[in-house]
Design a protein around this motif. Structure first.
Motif, PDB file in Angstrom:
ATOM      1  N   ASP A 276     -38.626 -13.661 -43.382  1.00  0.00           N
ATOM      2  CA  ASP A 276     -37.408 -13.155 -44.013  1.00  0.00           C
ATOM      3  C   ASP A 276     -37.533 -11.640 -44.064  1.00  0.00           C
ATOM      4  OD1 ASP A 276     -35.184 -12.595 -45.556  1.00  0.00           O
ATOM      5  OD2 ASP A 276     -36.167 -13.110 -47.443  1.00  0.00           O
ATOM      6  N   VAL A 277     -37.018 -10.979 -43.025  1.00  0.00           N
ATOM      7  CA  VAL A 277     -37.231  -9.542 -42.851  1.00  0.00           C
ATOM      8  C   VAL A 277     -35.911  -8.853 -42.526  1.00  0.00           C
ATOM      9  CG1 VAL A 277     -38.323  -7.799 -41.373  1.00  0.00           C
ATOM     10  CG2 VAL A 277     -39.625  -9.796 -42.082  1.00  0.00           C
ATOM     11  N   ARG A 278     -35.677  -7.717 -43.166  1.00  0.00           N
ATOM     12  CA  ARG A 278     -34.540  -6.880 -42.772  1.00  0.00           C
ATOM     13  C   ARG A 278     -35.040  -5.809 -41.809  1.00  0.00           C
ATOM     14  NH1 ARG A 278     -30.495  -3.180 -46.547  1.00  0.00           N
ATOM     15  NH2 ARG A 278     -28.945  -2.785 -44.924  1.00  0.00           N
ATOM     16  N   ILE A 279     -34.335  -5.639 -40.697  1.00  0.00           N
ATOM     17  CA  ILE A 279     -34.764  -4.689 -39.681  1.00  0.00           C
ATOM     18  C   ILE A 279     -33.975  -3.383 -39.791  1.00  0.00           C
ATOM     19  CG2 ILE A 279     -34.903  -4.219 -37.201  1.00  0.00           C
ATOM     20  CD1 ILE A 279     -36.923  -6.249 -38.071  1.00  0.00           C
ATOM     21  N   LEU A 280     -34.706  -2.288 -39.888  1.00  0.00           N
ATOM     22  CA  LEU A 280     -34.149  -0.947 -39.724  1.00  0.00           C
ATOM     23  C   LEU A 280     -34.839  -0.351 -38.497  1.00  0.00           C
ATOM     24  CD1 LEU A 280     -34.353   0.382 -43.413  1.00  0.00           C
ATOM     25  CD2 LEU A 280     -32.457  -0.852 -42.336  1.00  0.00           C
ATOM     26  N   ALA A 281     -34.088   0.307 -37.651  1.00  0.00           N
ATOM     27  CA  ALA A 281     -34.679   0.896 -36.446  1.00  0.00           C
ATOM     28  C   ALA A 281     -34.223   2.339 -36.302  1.00  0.00           C
ATOM     29  CB  ALA A 281     -34.273   0.092 -35.212  1.00  0.00           C
ATOM     30  N   ALA A 282     -35.019   3.124 -35.598  1.00  0.00           N
ATOM     31  CA  ALA A 282     -34.680   4.537 -35.377  1.00  0.00           C
ATOM     32  C   ALA A 282     -35.103   4.954 -33.983  1.00  0.00           C
ATOM     33  CB  ALA A 282     -35.373   5.412 -36.422  1.00  0.00           C
ATOM     34  N   THR A 283     -34.372   5.913 -33.437  1.00  0.00           N
ATOM     35  CA  THR A 283     -34.727   6.449 -32.124  1.00  0.00           C
ATOM     36  C   THR A 283     -34.095   7.819 -31.939  1.00  0.00           C
ATOM     37  OG1 THR A 283     -34.663   6.052 -29.732  1.00  0.00           O
ATOM     38  CG2 THR A 283     -32.744   5.351 -30.988  1.00  0.00           C
ATOM     39  N   ASN A 284     -34.742   8.634 -31.105  1.00  0.00           N
ATOM     40  CA  ASN A 284     -34.143   9.920 -30.731  1.00  0.00           C
ATOM     41  C   ASN A 284     -33.520   9.841 -29.339  1.00  0.00           C
ATOM     42  OD1 ASN A 284     -36.420   9.754 -29.172  1.00  0.00           O
ATOM     43  ND2 ASN A 284     -37.202  11.784 -29.657  1.00  0.00           N
ATOM     44  N   LYS A 285     -33.489   8.619 -28.768  1.00  0.00           N
ATOM     45  CA  LYS A 285     -32.933   8.425 -27.433  1.00  0.00           C
ATOM     46  C   LYS A 285     -31.492   7.935 -27.516  1.00  0.00           C
ATOM     47  CE  LYS A 285     -37.190   7.447 -24.889  1.00  0.00           C
ATOM     48  NZ  LYS A 285     -37.853   6.514 -23.961  1.00  0.00           N
ATOM     49  N   ASP A 286     -30.760   8.161 -26.437  1.00  0.00           N
ATOM     50  CA  ASP A 286     -29.426   7.599 -26.273  1.00  0.00           C
ATOM     51  C   ASP A 286     -29.605   6.199 -25.688  1.00  0.00           C
ATOM     52  OD1 ASP A 286     -26.908   6.806 -25.499  1.00  0.00           O
ATOM     53  OD2 ASP A 286     -26.369   8.708 -24.550  1.00  0.00           O
ATOM     54  N   LEU A 287     -29.576   5.182 -26.547  1.00  0.00           N
ATOM     55  CA  LEU A 287     -29.896   3.825 -26.091  1.00  0.00           C
ATOM     56  C   LEU A 287     -28.853   3.291 -25.112  1.00  0.00           C
ATOM     57  CD1 LEU A 287     -31.411   1.994 -29.189  1.00  0.00           C
ATOM     58  CD2 LEU A 287     -32.546   3.243 -27.355  1.00  0.00           C
ATOM     59  N   GLU A 288     -27.596   3.727 -25.231  1.00  0.00           N
ATOM     60  CA  GLU A 288     -26.591   3.269 -24.273  1.00  0.00           C
ATOM     61  C   GLU A 288     -26.906   3.797 -22.869  1.00  0.00           C
ATOM     62  OE1 GLU A 288     -23.133   4.576 -26.536  1.00  0.00           O
ATOM     63  OE2 GLU A 288     -22.590   2.465 -26.773  1.00  0.00           O
ATOM     64  N   GLN A 289     -27.411   5.021 -22.808  1.00  0.00           N
ATOM     65  CA  GLN A 289     -27.838   5.567 -21.514  1.00  0.00           C
ATOM     66  C   GLN A 289     -29.087   4.840 -21.025  1.00  0.00           C
ATOM     67  OE1 GLN A 289     -26.217   7.919 -19.558  1.00  0.00           O
ATOM     68  NE2 GLN A 289     -27.727   7.177 -18.080  1.00  0.00           N
ATOM     69  N   GLU A 290     -29.987   4.510 -21.961  1.00  0.00           N
ATOM     70  CA  GLU A 290     -31.203   3.763 -21.602  1.00  0.00           C
ATOM     71  C   GLU A 290     -30.841   2.387 -21.057  1.00  0.00           C
ATOM     72  OE1 GLU A 290     -34.634   4.820 -21.863  1.00  0.00           O
ATOM     73  OE2 GLU A 290     -33.505   6.704 -21.905  1.00  0.00           O
ATOM     74  N   ILE A 291     -29.787   1.773 -21.609  1.00  0.00           N
ATOM     75  CA  ILE A 291     -29.314   0.481 -21.097  1.00  0.00           C
ATOM     76  C   ILE A 291     -28.801   0.645 -19.669  1.00  0.00           C
ATOM     77  CG2 ILE A 291     -27.535  -1.300 -21.369  1.00  0.00           C
ATOM     78  CD1 ILE A 291     -27.744  -0.777 -24.435  1.00  0.00           C
ATOM     79  N   ALA A 292     -28.019   1.705 -19.466  1.00  0.00           N
ATOM     80  CA  ALA A 292     -27.474   1.962 -18.128  1.00  0.00           C
ATOM     81  C   ALA A 292     -28.575   2.217 -17.113  1.00  0.00           C
ATOM     82  CB  ALA A 292     -26.520   3.157 -18.182  1.00  0.00           C
ATOM     83  N   ASP A 293     -29.675   2.819 -17.571  1.00  0.00           N
ATOM     84  CA  ASP A 293     -30.799   3.120 -16.683  1.00  0.00           C
ATOM     85  C   ASP A 293     -31.751   1.942 -16.519  1.00  0.00           C
ATOM     86  OD1 ASP A 293     -29.770   5.659 -16.437  1.00  0.00           O
ATOM     87  OD2 ASP A 293     -31.114   6.557 -17.922  1.00  0.00           O
ATOM     88  N   GLY A 294     -31.478   0.826 -17.224  1.00  0.00           N
ATOM     89  CA  GLY A 294     -32.323  -0.356 -17.118  1.00  0.00           C
ATOM     90  C   GLY A 294     -33.580  -0.310 -17.963  1.00  0.00           C
ATOM     91  N   ASN A 295     -33.620   0.582 -18.942  1.00  0.00           N
ATOM     92  CA  ASN A 295     -34.829   0.736 -19.763  1.00  0.00           C
ATOM     93  C   ASN A 295     -34.736   0.050 -21.129  1.00  0.00           C
ATOM     94  OD1 ASN A 295     -36.003   2.388 -17.783  1.00  0.00           O
ATOM     95  ND2 ASN A 295     -34.969   4.210 -18.619  1.00  0.00           N
ATOM     96  N   PHE A 296     -33.536  -0.420 -21.494  1.00  0.00           N
ATOM     97  CA  PHE A 296     -33.385  -1.052 -22.802  1.00  0.00           C
ATOM     98  C   PHE A 296     -32.430  -2.223 -22.688  1.00  0.00           C
ATOM     99  CE2 PHE A 296     -32.525  -1.487 -27.344  1.00  0.00           C
ATOM    100  CZ  PHE A 296     -33.753  -1.160 -27.895  1.00  0.00           C
ATOM    101  N   ARG A 297     -32.758  -3.299 -23.393  1.00  0.00           N
ATOM    102  CA  ARG A 297     -31.961  -4.523 -23.340  1.00  0.00           C
ATOM    103  C   ARG A 297     -30.669  -4.357 -24.131  1.00  0.00           C
ATOM    104  NH1 ARG A 297     -35.041  -9.620 -22.204  1.00  0.00           N
ATOM    105  NH2 ARG A 297     -33.157 -10.564 -23.096  1.00  0.00           N
ATOM    106  N   GLU A 298     -29.557  -4.697 -23.494  1.00  0.00           N
ATOM    107  CA  GLU A 298     -28.262  -4.566 -24.178  1.00  0.00           C
ATOM    108  C   GLU A 298     -28.156  -5.547 -25.338  1.00  0.00           C
ATOM    109  OE1 GLU A 298     -23.493  -4.250 -23.093  1.00  0.00           O
ATOM    110  OE2 GLU A 298     -24.929  -4.930 -21.581  1.00  0.00           O
ATOM    111  N   ASP A 299     -28.699  -6.771 -25.165  1.00  0.00           N
ATOM    112  CA  ASP A 299     -28.600  -7.763 -26.244  1.00  0.00           C
ATOM    113  C   ASP A 299     -29.403  -7.327 -27.471  1.00  0.00           C
ATOM    114  OD1 ASP A 299     -30.937  -8.067 -24.809  1.00  0.00           O
ATOM    115  OD2 ASP A 299     -30.697 -10.215 -24.427  1.00  0.00           O
ATOM    116  N   LEU A 300     -30.556  -6.689 -27.267  1.00  0.00           N
ATOM    117  CA  LEU A 300     -31.327  -6.186 -28.412  1.00  0.00           C
ATOM    118  C   LEU A 300     -30.587  -5.026 -29.085  1.00  0.00           C
ATOM    119  CD1 LEU A 300     -33.838  -6.090 -30.191  1.00  0.00           C
ATOM    120  CD2 LEU A 300     -34.953  -4.670 -28.452  1.00  0.00           C
ATOM    121  N   PHE A 301     -29.973  -4.169 -28.278  1.00  0.00           N
ATOM    122  CA  PHE A 301     -29.202  -3.047 -28.817  1.00  0.00           C
ATOM    123  C   PHE A 301     -28.124  -3.546 -29.773  1.00  0.00           C
ATOM    124  CE2 PHE A 301     -25.380  -0.332 -28.401  1.00  0.00           C
ATOM    125  CZ  PHE A 301     -25.864   0.820 -29.002  1.00  0.00           C
ATOM    126  N   HIS A 302     -27.391  -4.573 -29.369  1.00  0.00           N
ATOM    127  CA  HIS A 302     -26.318  -5.082 -30.227  1.00  0.00           C
ATOM    128  C   HIS A 302     -26.877  -5.770 -31.481  1.00  0.00           C
ATOM    129  CE1 HIS A 302     -23.223  -3.834 -27.539  1.00  0.00           C
ATOM    130  NE2 HIS A 302     -23.650  -4.587 -26.530  1.00  0.00           N
TER     131      HIS A 302
END
Length: 457
Positions: A276-302
């Motif tokens: 039973d965990v609440r998730i907070l996440a942080a990044t200095n990257k543009d994750l939408e650009q990372e998704i476009a570049d194939g470096n980040f999962r779109e389903d995890l982003f959402h």
């Protein structure tokens, strides 16, 4: 009326004195126990809760002063009233220095005894209330600023914190993303539970799964004990995944599955554990650009981007810079008396406002400390800011100078490595991932080198 639940331990090697004090205090509705020696008293308080002790100074074997010293060394904080048939100033002073609440002479005057007992128990209750209040107070530094962008973030925190929603905090390095996460946890219904932080960029890829999900004993070479992972440690609280944009795709898939199922399985185990965990996440990257570049999962982003919070760069809220600088200086004064006379002039604060602060709040904090140490006449004015903060960094040191000055090869190699790393980090605006990719080593190795050489932005 006395506190009927208060438990008093009377320690005296004279049976008549023990019984007399016991009768008096029980008549006043206190719960009373007795001990005839310091050793017996110490054994008693190991297993029983004591609110107050009456302790004779002159006893056979371990005397009262020695007993009191051991009580305090073992961490017991209940008040102790010393009693002696040989009262003098020297003994009273020694007892007080050792941690006694009060000092009474034998035979104790009845009224004096009861007043001392009531006062000691009242102080104990006040200290207990103070500790409870302290626990309720925020344990983290405030978000400083009065700009519209910061007010907007504070309002967002107030709205989001009481919910179960996942939050993605974005912004440049050093803007205060971690502080925003801490305040969301602090104001949430989970504030009584743990907040576990994971720097995804600082953990080597081959250890990340074990770090997040744990492992069973013997799961792999070197797994000599069972390990509880960060997800389990955060059960009932908040898990803060900092630098989540630096997670590899394999790790992203496993985090996604944990979020979808609210279950994890330790490496080498076959039993799923509910979390039973609440998730907070942080990044200095543009994750939408990372998704476009194939470096980040779109389903995890959402999954993690239910509520987005963007923390502005310091250059985009310059009006807050004087407030933040003054707050950092006040904090230094509280920690170190050598900063007590240091102060900013108005033009000194204006000079801070005019700088770009590519490292944001973290860079400003380091700059304030440097200015406080090096400022002439304890005044931080415009000239001081411009001269001290414009000085060359360590990376300006020339390798040929090192070669002339250093004879030991290992020392030369380490100094050169430090200079090289600082220059690469500065070139990439201290972006660890970008620097690692550029120079061809793992992010974790850069963090290790920074720790080794005490490199800070």
């Amino acid at each position: 009326m006395p506190d009927h639940k208060a438990h008093i331990l009377v320690t005296d090697d004279e049976k008549a004195i023990r019984n007399t004090l016991k009768d008096i205090l029980e008549f006043e509705n206190y719960k009373v126990s007795t001990a005839e020696s310091g050793k017996e008293a110490l054994e008693f308080i190991l297993n029983k809760k004591v609110d107050l002790m009456l302790l004779d100074i002159k006893m056979q074997g371990m005397d009262g002063i020695e007993t009191l010293k051991q009580i305090r060394e073992e961490g017991h904080k209940f008040p102790v009233i010393m009693i002696s048939g040989h009262g003098n100033i020297e003994i009273a002073v020694e007892a007080t220095k050792t941690g006694a609440y009060d000092f009474l002479e034998k035979p104790p005057d009845l009224n004096r005894l009861l007043i001392a007992v009531r006062n000691a128990l009242s102080q104990k209750n006040l200290e207990k209330e103070y500790e409870q209040i302290k626990k309720k107070l925020p344990r983290i530094t405030p978000i400083i600023g009065e700009s519209k962008s910061i007010q907007k973030i504070k309002n967002l925190i107030d709205k989001v914190a009481p919910t179960k929603s996942r939050v993605l905090i974005t912004g440049d390095n050093g803007t205060g993303k971690e502080l925003v996460a801490k305040w969301i946890h602090e104001k949430s219904r989970r504030s009584g539970g743990p907040m576990i932080e994971v720097n995804c960029a600082a953990i080597p890829t081959d250890l990340l799964e074990s770090e997040l999900f744990g492992h069973e004993k013997g799961a792999f070479t070197g797994a000599t004990d069972q390990r509880i992972g960060k997800f389990e440690q955060a059960d009932g609280g908040t898990l803060f995944l900092d630098e989540i944009g630096d997670l590899g795709l394999d790790a992203q898939a496993k985090v996604l599955r944990a979020l979808q199922e609210s279950k994890i399985t330790r490496i080498g185990g076959n039993k799923a554990t509910h979390i039973d965990v609440r998730i907070l996440a942080a990044t200095n990257k543009d994750l939408e650009q990372e998704i476009a570049d194939g470096n980040f999962r779109e389903d995890l982003f959402h999954r993690i981007n239910v509520i987005p919070i963007e923390v502005p760069a310091l250059r985009d809220r310059r009006s807050d810079i004087p407030l933040i600088a003054e707050a950092f200086l006040s904090s230094l004064k509280e920690q170190d008396i050598s900063f007590s006379k240091v102060s900013f002039t108005d033009d000194g604060l204006e000079a801070l406002k005019s700088r770009d602060w590519s490292g944001n709040v973290r860079e400003l904090q380091n700059a304030v400390e440097r200015l406080g140490i090096l400022a002439p006449d304890d005044k931080i004015d415009e000239d001081t800011v411009n001269s001290i903060l414009s000085s060359k960094s360590m990376s300006g040191e020339k390798l040929d100078e090192l070669a002339n000055d250093i004879l030991d090869f290992q020392e030369f190699k380490e100094r050169a490595e430090k200079i090289f790393l600082i220059k690469r980090l500065e070139k990439n605006d201290w972006n660890i991932t970008k620097t690692a990719e550029e120079i061809g080593i793992q992010r974790s190795h850069i963090y290790n080198k920074m720790n080794k050489y005490n490199i800070e932005r």
